[in-house]
Design a protein around this motif. Structure first.
Motif, PDB file in Angstrom:
ATOM      1  N   MET A  40      10.242 -33.831   0.778  1.00 43.89           N
ATOM      2  CA  MET A  40      11.344 -34.790   0.840  1.00 43.89           C
ATOM      3  C   MET A  40      11.872 -35.075  -0.562  1.00 43.89           C
ATOM      4  SD  MET A  40      11.150 -38.720   2.241  1.00 43.89           S
ATOM      5  CE  MET A  40      12.593 -39.807   2.194  1.00 43.89           C
ATOM      6  N   GLY A  41      13.164 -35.312  -0.660  1.00 50.68           N
ATOM      7  CA  GLY A  41      13.782 -35.711  -1.920  1.00 50.68           C
ATOM      8  C   GLY A  41      14.561 -37.000  -1.741  1.00 50.68           C
ATOM      9  N   ILE A  42      14.611 -37.818  -2.779  1.00 61.16           N
ATOM     10  CA  ILE A  42      15.284 -39.119  -2.727  1.00 61.16           C
ATOM     11  C   ILE A  42      16.165 -39.286  -3.953  1.00 61.16           C
ATOM     12  CG2 ILE A  42      14.969 -41.631  -2.698  1.00 61.16           C
ATOM     13  CD1 ILE A  42      12.287 -41.202  -1.332  1.00 61.16           C
ATOM     14  N   ASP A  43      17.389 -39.767  -3.721  1.00 55.44           N
ATOM     15  CA  ASP A  43      18.302 -40.048  -4.837  1.00 55.44           C
ATOM     16  C   ASP A  43      19.278 -41.140  -4.404  1.00 55.44           C
ATOM     17  OD1 ASP A  43      19.338 -39.895  -7.353  1.00 55.44           O
ATOM     18  OD2 ASP A  43      20.367 -37.975  -7.063  1.00 55.44           O
ATOM     19  N   GLU A  44      20.001 -41.678  -5.353  1.00 52.74           N
ATOM     20  CA  GLU A  44      20.949 -42.754  -5.066  1.00 52.74           C
ATOM     21  C   GLU A  44      22.294 -42.443  -5.708  1.00 52.74           C
ATOM     22  OE1 GLU A  44      20.253 -45.860  -8.761  1.00 52.74           O
ATOM     23  OE2 GLU A  44      19.156 -46.194  -6.897  1.00 52.74           O
ATOM     24  N   ALA A  45      23.315 -43.160  -5.262  1.00 53.97           N
ATOM     25  CA  ALA A  45      24.650 -43.052  -5.855  1.00 53.97           C
ATOM     26  C   ALA A  45      25.275 -44.442  -5.857  1.00 53.97           C
ATOM     27  CB  ALA A  45      25.524 -42.086  -5.061  1.00 53.97           C
ATOM     28  N   GLY A  46      26.125 -44.688  -6.871  1.00 51.19           N
ATOM     29  CA  GLY A  46      26.843 -45.956  -6.916  1.00 51.19           C
ATOM     30  C   GLY A  46      26.086 -47.090  -7.559  1.00 51.19           C
ATOM     31  N   ARG A  47      25.238 -46.769  -8.507  1.00 50.23           N
ATOM     32  CA  ARG A  47      24.475 -47.830  -9.176  1.00 50.23           C
ATOM     33  C   ARG A  47      25.343 -48.633 -10.147  1.00 50.23           C
ATOM     34  NH1 ARG A  47      19.093 -48.872  -9.847  1.00 50.23           N
ATOM     35  NH2 ARG A  47      18.453 -49.918 -11.763  1.00 50.23           N
ATOM     36  N   GLY A  48      26.267 -47.963 -10.838  1.00 54.21           N
ATOM     37  CA  GLY A  48      27.033 -48.613 -11.891  1.00 54.21           C
ATOM     38  C   GLY A  48      28.347 -49.255 -11.507  1.00 54.21           C
ATOM     39  N   PRO A  49      29.017 -48.834 -10.438  1.00 55.64           N
ATOM     40  CA  PRO A  49      30.353 -49.370 -10.123  1.00 55.64           C
ATOM     41  C   PRO A  49      30.349 -50.861  -9.797  1.00 55.64           C
ATOM     42  CG  PRO A  49      29.975 -47.315  -8.970  1.00 55.64           C
ATOM     43  CD  PRO A  49      28.666 -47.718  -9.550  1.00 55.64           C
ATOM     44  N   VAL A  50      31.489 -51.485  -9.991  1.00 51.86           N
ATOM     45  CA  VAL A  50      31.656 -52.901  -9.658  1.00 51.86           C
ATOM     46  C   VAL A  50      32.142 -53.066  -8.217  1.00 51.86           C
ATOM     47  CG1 VAL A  50      34.048 -53.018 -10.468  1.00 51.86           C
ATOM     48  CG2 VAL A  50      32.616 -55.086 -10.515  1.00 51.86           C
ATOM     49  N   LEU A  51      32.615 -51.975  -7.617  1.00 52.30           N
ATOM     50  CA  LEU A  51      33.100 -52.001  -6.234  1.00 52.30           C
ATOM     51  C   LEU A  51      32.249 -51.099  -5.345  1.00 52.30           C
ATOM     52  CD1 LEU A  51      36.988 -51.625  -6.735  1.00 52.30           C
ATOM     53  CD2 LEU A  51      35.647 -53.746  -6.579  1.00 52.30           C
ATOM     54  N   GLY A  52      32.044 -51.532  -4.120  1.00 51.97           N
ATOM     55  CA  GLY A  52      31.398 -50.690  -3.118  1.00 51.97           C
ATOM     56  C   GLY A  52      29.886 -50.769  -3.119  1.00 51.97           C
ATOM     57  N   PRO A  53      29.269 -50.123  -2.128  1.00 50.12           N
ATOM     58  CA  PRO A  53      27.818 -50.188  -1.965  1.00 50.12           C
ATOM     59  C   PRO A  53      27.077 -49.249  -2.903  1.00 50.12           C
ATOM     60  CG  PRO A  53      28.723 -48.746  -0.307  1.00 50.12           C
ATOM     61  CD  PRO A  53      29.906 -49.297  -1.077  1.00 50.12           C
ATOM     62  N   MET A  54      25.787 -49.487  -3.051  1.00 48.65           N
ATOM     63  CA  MET A  54      24.884 -48.515  -3.632  1.00 48.65           C
ATOM     64  C   MET A  54      24.267 -47.774  -2.450  1.00 48.65           C
ATOM     65  SD  MET A  54      21.580 -48.987  -6.161  1.00 48.65           S
ATOM     66  CE  MET A  54      20.510 -49.714  -4.926  1.00 48.65           C
ATOM     67  N   VAL A  55      24.317 -46.459  -2.495  1.00 49.24           N
ATOM     68  CA  VAL A  55      23.834 -45.659  -1.377  1.00 49.24           C
ATOM     69  C   VAL A  55      22.555 -44.937  -1.784  1.00 49.24           C
ATOM     70  CG1 VAL A  55      24.373 -43.820   0.261  1.00 49.24           C
ATOM     71  CG2 VAL A  55      26.197 -45.338  -0.557  1.00 49.24           C
ATOM     72  N   TYR A  56      21.506 -45.145  -1.000  1.00 49.80           N
ATOM     73  CA  TYR A  56      20.222 -44.485  -1.228  1.00 49.80           C
ATOM     74  C   TYR A  56      20.003 -43.485  -0.112  1.00 49.80           C
ATOM     75  CZ  TYR A  56      16.463 -44.994  -4.582  1.00 49.80           C
ATOM     76  OH  TYR A  56      15.630 -44.806  -5.653  1.00 49.80           O
TER      77      TYR A  56
END
Length: 300
Positions: A40-56
């Protein structure tokens, strides 16, 4: 559940994220059978933006299909090294491969409101801790799905948040039966993490696309001129932000707009550090309960 449906993690729901589950007798009996090993691999997106969700996101394949096989079939790579068009093409390929049960994946969307309330709470429930607990919830979720396929999760590769050594020890303590590797740039090193990064990045991009279809929000990053204009247009010095469900109120970009800076002040940090139980009654802590399946976007 339809693929287009987006299940998000809301503030009231993040309280049920990280609890360890008890194995029943049936689960124990299954361990005695020959099980197919999975990675299995795990990563995230959207950690830095001021708008929208963080997606894991988490993705998994049979161990025998890891490495060159998954890379050759799906052309996965670090999502940041790919163009937007290429990422979306690969994601479509992944969806077809999911139907054939070559790959499985799931995600958690942490809403801007959840992020804001967690970081503005005193004591703060940090973004790193939210990320760590999302990773643990994804591992448990994928373990259950893999077991239903007659398999067993044996290896987990994670793109680090914070110090990799500390993060790896934390996960290894929670999952002593697994071989866990936490690494910087894991999405570029391990193809299965690259697959997870594509899920997270494309799903977040599609959310931003929906915002931009209504108004010119830009990319959502604080440095984006269009995002700055959008934030300014939505701010009122008395009422604050209008239509702010997708704005992270805890970001400095937002906090700096408020004239009364005392509104955001924290209690004495040294007092917090002396209190080892400061998270005990935290409304957004995810340390002692389990996120139900309904709060995931299931893509298996």
């Amino acid at each position: 559940m339809k693929e287009s449906e987006a299940i998000t993690l809301k503030p009231s729901e993040i309280t049920n994220l990280g609890q360890k589950e008890e194995k029943d007798d049936l689960g124990k009996n299954k361990r005695h059978k020959a099980l197919t090993p999975y990675v299995m691999g795990i990563d995230e997106a959207g950690r830095g933006p001021v708008l929208g969700p963080m997606v894991y996101a988490g993705a998994f394949v049979r161990k025998e299909d890891d490495g060159d096989i998954i890379k050759k079939r799906l052309h996965v790579d670090d999502s940041k090294a790919l163009t937007d068009k290429k990422r979306r093409e690969i994601y479509k390929t992944m969806k077809r491969a999911r139907k054939e049960k070559f790959i499985g994946y799931a995600r958690i969307d942490v809403t801007p409101k959840t992020i804001s309330e967690a970081l503005l709470w005193n004591p703060k429930y940090s973004l790193n801790e939210v990320s760590h607990d999302c990773a643990m919830a994804l591992i448990r979720k994928c373990q259950r799905k893999i077991e239903k396929r007659g398999g067993e999760l044996v290896h987990v590769y994670v793109d680090t948040v914070g110090r990799p050594e500390k993060y790896q020890l934390k996960l290894q303590k929670e999952f002593p039966e697994l071989n866990i590797v936490v690494s910087k740039k894991a999405d570029a090193i391990y193809p299965i993490v690259g697959a997870a990064s594509i899920v997270a990045k494309v799903e977040r991009d599609m959310f931003i696309d929906q915002l931009k279809a209504k108004e010119n929000t830009g990319s959502g990053y604080p440095s984006d001129p269009n995002t700055k204009k959008y934030i300014t247009s939505k701010f009122n010095s008395f009422f604050g932000f209008r239509e702010a469900d997708h704005v992270r109120m805890s970001w400095a970009t937002i906090r700096d707009k408020y004239p009364d800076k005392d509104y955001w002040s924290d209690d004495d940090a040294s007092t917090q550090k002396k209190n080892p139980t400061r998270y005990q009654n935290h409304p957004f802590t995810v340390r002692h309960s389990s996120l139900s399946d309904g709060h995931f976007l299931d893509n298996f």
